[in-house]
Design a protein around this motif. Structure first.
Motif, PDB file in Angstrom:
ATOM      1  N   LEU A 106      33.355  38.835  36.595  1.00  0.00           N
ATOM      2  CA  LEU A 106      33.076  40.153  35.797  1.00  0.00           C
ATOM      3  C   LEU A 106      31.689  39.878  35.281  1.00  0.00           C
ATOM      4  N   LEU A 120      34.188  45.984  37.973  1.00  0.00           N
ATOM      5  CA  LEU A 120      35.188  45.322  37.221  1.00  0.00           C
ATOM      6  C   LEU A 120      35.027  45.462  35.821  1.00  0.00           C
ATOM      7  N   PHE A 121      33.842  45.529  35.228  1.00  0.00           N
ATOM      8  CA  PHE A 121      33.627  46.096  33.867  1.00  0.00           C
ATOM      9  C   PHE A 121      34.462  47.376  33.563  1.00  0.00           C
ATOM     10  N   VAL A 123      37.169  48.630  35.230  1.00  0.00           N
ATOM     11  CA  VAL A 123      38.558  47.928  35.072  1.00  0.00           C
ATOM     12  C   VAL A 123      38.872  47.565  33.817  1.00  0.00           C
ATOM     13  N   GLN A 124      38.141  46.492  33.618  1.00  0.00           N
ATOM     14  CA  GLN A 124      38.409  45.766  32.229  1.00  0.00           C
ATOM     15  C   GLN A 124      38.529  46.693  30.931  1.00  0.00           C
ATOM     16  N   SER A 125      37.652  47.698  31.016  1.00  0.00           N
ATOM     17  CA  SER A 125      37.358  48.390  29.701  1.00  0.00           C
ATOM     18  C   SER A 125      38.392  49.683  29.806  1.00  0.00           C
ATOM     19  N   ALA A 129      45.910  46.808  31.629  1.00  0.00           N
ATOM     20  CA  ALA A 129      46.198  45.333  32.028  1.00  0.00           C
ATOM     21  C   ALA A 129      45.461  45.420  33.374  1.00  0.00           C
ATOM     22  N   TRP A 130      44.791  44.221  33.607  1.00  0.00           N
ATOM     23  CA  TRP A 130      44.192  43.946  34.932  1.00  0.00           C
ATOM     24  C   TRP A 130      44.227  42.204  35.041  1.00  0.00           C
ATOM     25  N   GLY A 131      43.944  41.988  36.296  1.00  0.00           N
ATOM     26  CA  GLY A 131      43.982  40.637  36.774  1.00  0.00           C
ATOM     27  C   GLY A 131      43.600  40.361  37.997  1.00  0.00           C
ATOM     28  N   PHE A 143      45.544  46.540  38.573  1.00  0.00           N
ATOM     29  CA  PHE A 143      45.206  46.878  37.187  1.00  0.00           C
ATOM     30  C   PHE A 143      46.667  47.755  36.925  1.00  0.00           C
TER      31      PHE A 143
END
Length: 150
Positions: A106, A120-121, A123-125, A129-131, A143
């Motif tokens: 990330l 990925l930024f 996805v995180q934002s 949930a994600w991993g 996600f």
């Protein structure tokens, strides 16, 4: 498998699980090595799967995040990948499995870095949930989106 949970299933459990899977809308695609044509094709297939799913804008977010995971898998691994998208009672889960064990990093996007490093930024934002999880040979990046979240 959850540590400490029993892995014994009865015939009824298997039948119930099979029945639930049959009723759960799902998209599954094998993505060819470095085949970036898979990105718009995957978006289109996901759009068809989701139809009128969720609050306005949720399917657009799902398409964007799916595109990011598919692109990352194809560009950064130079291998095939497998996409699975499942619509369940709690929302949408999208998982992209590749066959390279190296975990994605990330990175915080830098303004003058063009368009690279933002996947990925995003996805995180945007995901609820994600991993990343190890998956035999390789990993799965996933996600989840709740259909009703704003």
């Amino acid at each position: 498998m959850v540590v400490g949970a029993s892995s014994v299933k009865t015939v009824e459990d298997e039948a119930a699980s099979a029945g639930e899977r049959a009723q759960t809308p799902q998209l599954s695609r094998r993505l060819g090595r470095a085949d970036l044509r898979a990105v718009p094709e995957t978006r289109r297939a996901l759009r068809e799967l989701l139809g009128q799913w969720g609050r306005p804008g949720r399917s657009d977010i799902a398409e964007l995040l799916t595109s990011e995971l598919v692109t990352n898998a194809l560009v950064h691994t130079d291998r095939e990948a497998v996409l699975t998208a499942t619509v369940g009672p709690r929302g949408l889960r999208v998982e992209v499995r590749d066959f390279v064990a190296r975990r994605p990093r990330l990175r915080v996007p830098i303004a003058d870095d063009g368009t690279n490093g933002r996947g990925l930024f995003l996805v995180q934002s945007l995901a609820d949930a994600w991993g990343v999880r190890a998956h035999g040979v390789g990993k799965a990046v996933w996600f989840e989106l709740d259909a009703g979240a704003a």
